[in-house]
Design an enzyme around this catalytic site. Structure first.
Site, PDB file in Angstrom:
ATOM      1  N   SER A  16       0.801  -1.311   0.060  1.00  0.00           N
ATOM      2  CA  SER A  16      -0.021   0.038  -0.245  1.00  0.00           C
ATOM      3  C   SER A  16       1.007   1.127   0.080  1.00  0.00           C
ATOM      4  CB  SER A  16      -1.086  -0.027   1.198  1.00  0.00           C
ATOM      5  OG  SER A  16      -1.947  -0.960   1.023  1.00  0.00           O
ATOM      6  N   LYS A  65      -9.779  -5.252  10.643  1.00  0.00           N
ATOM      7  CA  LYS A  65     -10.857  -4.484  10.167  1.00  0.00           C
ATOM      8  C   LYS A  65     -11.943  -4.729  11.165  1.00  0.00           C
ATOM      9  CE  LYS A  65      -9.003  -5.557   5.433  1.00  0.00           C
ATOM     10  NZ  LYS A  65      -9.231  -6.192   4.085  1.00  0.00           N
ATOM     11  N   ASN A  86     -12.074  -1.008   6.058  1.00  0.00           N
ATOM     12  CA  ASN A  86     -10.410  -0.952   5.721  1.00  0.00           C
ATOM     13  C   ASN A  86      -9.887   0.183   5.321  1.00  0.00           C
ATOM     14  OD1 ASN A  86     -11.743  -0.397   3.219  1.00  0.00           O
ATOM     15  ND2 ASN A  86     -10.241  -1.444   2.198  1.00  0.00           N
ATOM     16  N   GLY A 126     -15.223 -18.799   0.926  1.00  0.00           N
ATOM     17  CA  GLY A 126     -14.565 -18.189   2.347  1.00  0.00           C
ATOM     18  C   GLY A 126     -15.915 -17.555   2.958  1.00  0.00           C
ATOM     19  N   GLY A 128     -15.090 -15.618   5.726  1.00  0.00           N
ATOM     20  CA  GLY A 128     -14.267 -14.491   6.738  1.00  0.00           C
ATOM     21  C   GLY A 128     -14.596 -13.063   6.420  1.00  0.00           C
ATOM     22  N   GLY A 129     -13.775 -11.985   6.794  1.00  0.00           N
ATOM     23  CA  GLY A 129     -13.834 -10.735   6.677  1.00  0.00           C
ATOM     24  C   GLY A 129     -13.939 -10.337   5.359  1.00  0.00           C
ATOM     25  N   TYR A 215      -2.577 -12.135  -3.332  1.00  0.00           N
ATOM     26  CA  TYR A 215      -1.909 -11.798  -4.546  1.00  0.00           C
ATOM     27  C   TYR A 215      -0.421 -12.576  -4.317  1.00  0.00           C
ATOM     28  CZ  TYR A 215      -1.532  -8.063  -1.318  1.00  0.00           C
ATOM     29  OH  TYR A 215      -1.139  -7.246  -0.331  1.00  0.00           O
ATOM     30  N   GLY A 240      -5.008 -11.357  -6.477  1.00  0.00           N
ATOM     31  CA  GLY A 240      -5.850 -10.187  -6.084  1.00  0.00           C
ATOM     32  C   GLY A 240      -5.223  -8.826  -6.206  1.00  0.00           C
TER      33      GLY A 240
HETATM   34  P1  NDP Z   1     -10.204 -14.350   7.695  1.00  0.00           P
HETATM   35  O1  NDP Z   1      -9.171 -14.966   8.670  1.00  0.00           O
HETATM   36  O2  NDP Z   1     -11.351 -13.401   8.265  1.00  0.00           O
HETATM   37  O3  NDP Z   1     -10.891 -15.537   6.850  1.00  0.00           O
HETATM   38  C1  NDP Z   1     -10.502 -16.769   7.067  1.00  0.00           C
HETATM   39  C2  NDP Z   1     -11.278 -17.492   5.907  1.00  0.00           C
HETATM   40  O4  NDP Z   1     -10.465 -18.561   5.445  1.00  0.00           O
HETATM   41  C3  NDP Z   1     -12.531 -18.234   6.465  1.00  0.00           C
HETATM   42  O5  NDP Z   1     -13.487 -18.725   5.771  1.00  0.00           O
HETATM   43  C4  NDP Z   1     -11.927 -19.727   6.746  1.00  0.00           C
HETATM   44  O6  NDP Z   1     -12.781 -20.789   7.127  1.00  0.00           O
HETATM   45  C5  NDP Z   1     -10.966 -19.740   5.730  1.00  0.00           C
HETATM   46  N1  NDP Z   1      -9.711 -20.621   5.986  1.00  0.00           N
HETATM   47  C6  NDP Z   1      -8.592 -20.492   6.846  1.00  0.00           C
HETATM   48  N2  NDP Z   1      -7.719 -21.410   6.613  1.00  0.00           N
HETATM   49  C7  NDP Z   1      -8.506 -22.527   5.902  1.00  0.00           C
HETATM   50  C8  NDP Z   1      -8.061 -23.674   5.325  1.00  0.00           C
HETATM   51  N3  NDP Z   1      -6.759 -24.389   5.589  1.00  0.00           N
HETATM   52  N4  NDP Z   1      -8.819 -24.304   4.615  1.00  0.00           N
HETATM   53  C9  NDP Z   1      -9.895 -23.850   4.102  1.00  0.00           C
HETATM   54  N5  NDP Z   1     -10.427 -22.601   4.651  1.00  0.00           N
HETATM   55  C10 NDP Z   1      -9.736 -21.808   5.485  1.00  0.00           C
HETATM   56  O7  NDP Z   1      -9.306 -13.738   6.593  1.00  0.00           O
HETATM   57  P2  NDP Z   1      -9.928 -12.545   5.410  1.00  0.00           P
HETATM   58  O8  NDP Z   1     -11.031 -12.939   5.162  1.00  0.00           O
HETATM   59  O9  NDP Z   1      -9.556 -11.130   6.145  1.00  0.00           O
HETATM   60  O10 NDP Z   1      -8.863 -12.856   4.430  1.00  0.00           O
HETATM   61  C11 NDP Z   1      -8.767 -13.683   3.405  1.00  0.00           C
HETATM   62  C12 NDP Z   1      -7.884 -13.451   2.131  1.00  0.00           C
HETATM   63  O11 NDP Z   1      -8.289 -12.341   1.511  1.00  0.00           O
HETATM   64  C13 NDP Z   1      -6.547 -13.246   2.859  1.00  0.00           C
HETATM   65  O12 NDP Z   1      -5.671 -13.987   2.010  1.00  0.00           O
HETATM   66  C14 NDP Z   1      -6.289 -11.773   2.694  1.00  0.00           C
HETATM   67  O13 NDP Z   1      -4.935 -11.452   2.315  1.00  0.00           O
HETATM   68  C15 NDP Z   1      -7.344 -11.687   1.125  1.00  0.00           C
HETATM   69  N6  NDP Z   1      -7.533 -10.173   1.031  1.00  0.00           N
HETATM   70  C16 NDP Z   1      -7.022  -9.560  -0.206  1.00  0.00           C
HETATM   71  C17 NDP Z   1      -7.503  -8.441  -0.426  1.00  0.00           C
HETATM   72  C18 NDP Z   1      -6.871  -7.741  -1.706  1.00  0.00           C
HETATM   73  O14 NDP Z   1      -6.981  -6.499  -1.701  1.00  0.00           O
HETATM   74  N7  NDP Z   1      -6.537  -8.296  -2.756  1.00  0.00           N
HETATM   75  C19 NDP Z   1      -8.347  -7.503   0.334  1.00  0.00           C
HETATM   76  C20 NDP Z   1      -8.723  -8.273   1.527  1.00  0.00           C
HETATM   77  C21 NDP Z   1      -8.528  -9.817   1.864  1.00  0.00           C
HETATM   78  P3  NDP Z   1     -13.482 -21.154   8.288  1.00  0.00           P
HETATM   79  O15 NDP Z   1     -14.634 -19.995   8.166  1.00  0.00           O
HETATM   80  O16 NDP Z   1     -13.864 -22.519   8.275  1.00  0.00           O
HETATM   81  O17 NDP Z   1     -12.320 -20.920   9.597  1.00  0.00           O
END
Ligand code: NDP
Length: 274
Positions: A16, A65, A86, A126, A128-129, A215, A240
């Site tokens: 960034s 976040k 963010n 996914g 997550g956030g 990415y 990404g």
């Molecule tokens: P979180 O920790 O909030 O979310 C984690 C997610 O990944 C959940 O769905 C989780 O599943 C799943 N997960 C984690 N480990 C495993 C595994 N071994 N097998 C299967 N599923 C798994 O992370 P974020 O949502 O914040 O970020 C996700 C990705 O997005 C990151 O790589 C981040 O860098 C990327 N990102 C990129 C951006 C960009 O601008 N290009 C912007 C924002 C994020 P469960 O619910 O079952 O735990």
């Protein structure tokens, strides 16, 4: 000079500062943008110190976040729906939280990748956030159907529960997402921890355009997810980096009132020149 930063942990690897420096140079804006590390238990103190010292705006990255959404005085509807902020804007009436991740992804898919979401069959992996941030902006483009697959199924169910009526979104376990899909979006952090790619069934990615929110470093062979999907018959796989540049451009425009051109910065980043 106005000061901005990205706060995270870890944050030293963040692109960034380079992206915002390139935008500032291209638009003739005088500003400073740093990486701001915060202790895992010290997000609020770090942010309050930054703004007390005159900081003009912040980006927020992993893992803060959700805490940022709780800290700001108000949120945009997109940030409130995602439960994640963010971008923090300093305004006369307080600190306003935005989420530009989802709009950044949509702009990258439509403008840079030239892929259509309208009428597409989309698989979002996914819950997550990041997945929360992109869910509504993707749905707003009018896909024919959207399936959310997550390791913890209950978390995916929770994520789609409060969607406005009329949005068609189904939930599946990682190996239950039934193809065909036109677009597959990986929003998991699976590869972040070095424990491999999200194990969706190979049939789900066959013939699809696959997009990884993660990415890869410039000049590398792409992310593990992109390589895996191409090995299993994806028609195209993109990481990404474009989303990162687009969400940064939206934050820059919010703070500075000037929309920077993203194409030149994205191309330079891909060539390792920024
Ligand atoms: P979180 O920790 O909030 O979310 C984690 C997610 O990944 C959940 O769905 C989780 O599943 C799943 N997960 C984690 N480990 C495993 C595994 N071994 N097998 C299967 N599923 C798994 O992370 P974020 O949502 O914040 O970020 C996700 C990705 O997005 C990151 O790589 C981040 O860098 C990327 N990102 C990129 C951006 C960009 O601008 N290009 C912007 C924002 C994020 P469960 O619910 O079952 O735990």
């Amino acid at each position: 000079m106005d000061r901005y930063a990205v706060v995270g942990n870890p944050v030293g690897h963040s692109l960034s500062p380079r992206i915002h420096a390139a935008f500032a140079a291209a638009t003739g804006q005088a500003l400073r943008y740093d990486a701001l590390p915060a202790p895992l238990d010290g997000f609020v103190a770090t942010v309050e110190d930054f703004f007390r010292a005159g900081g003009a705006g912040l980006n927020v990255t992993v893992p803060f976040k959700e805490q940022a959404a709780a800290w700001v005085d108000s949120c945009t509807p997109a940030a409130a729906a995602a439960g994640a902020v963010n971008t923090i804007e300093r305004r006369a009436d307080g600190f306003r939280g935005h989420n530009t991740d989802g709009a950044g992804l949509v702009r990258d898919l439509l403008d840079n990748c030239q892929e259509a979401l309208a009428g597409a069959r989309v698989l979002l992996i996914g819950a997550g956030g990041a997945a929360r941030g992109v869910l509504r902006p993707v749905l707003a483009e009018g896909p024919e159907r959207l399936v959310v697959a997550n390791r913890s199924r209950a978390r995916a169910e929770d994520m789609v529960r409060d969607l406005p009526v009329g949005h068609v979104a189904a939930v599946a376990g990682l190996d239950e997402a039934l193809p065909p899909f036109d677009i597959v979006i990986n929003a998991t952090a699976a590869g972040l921890r070095g424990d491999g790619v999200a194990p969706v069934s190979p049939a789900a990615v066959r013939g699809a355009f696959c997009y990884d929110l993660m990415y890869a470093p410039p000049g590398s062979e792409g992310t593990a997810f992109c390589r895996w999907t191409l090995d299993h018959g994806a028609r195209r796989a993109v990481d990404g980096l474009g989303m990162l540049v687009e969400q940064a451009a939206l934050a820059f425009a919010l703070w500075r009132g000037v929309a920077p051109e993203t194409g030149p910065v994205l191309n330079a980043l891909r060539r390792g020149e920024v």
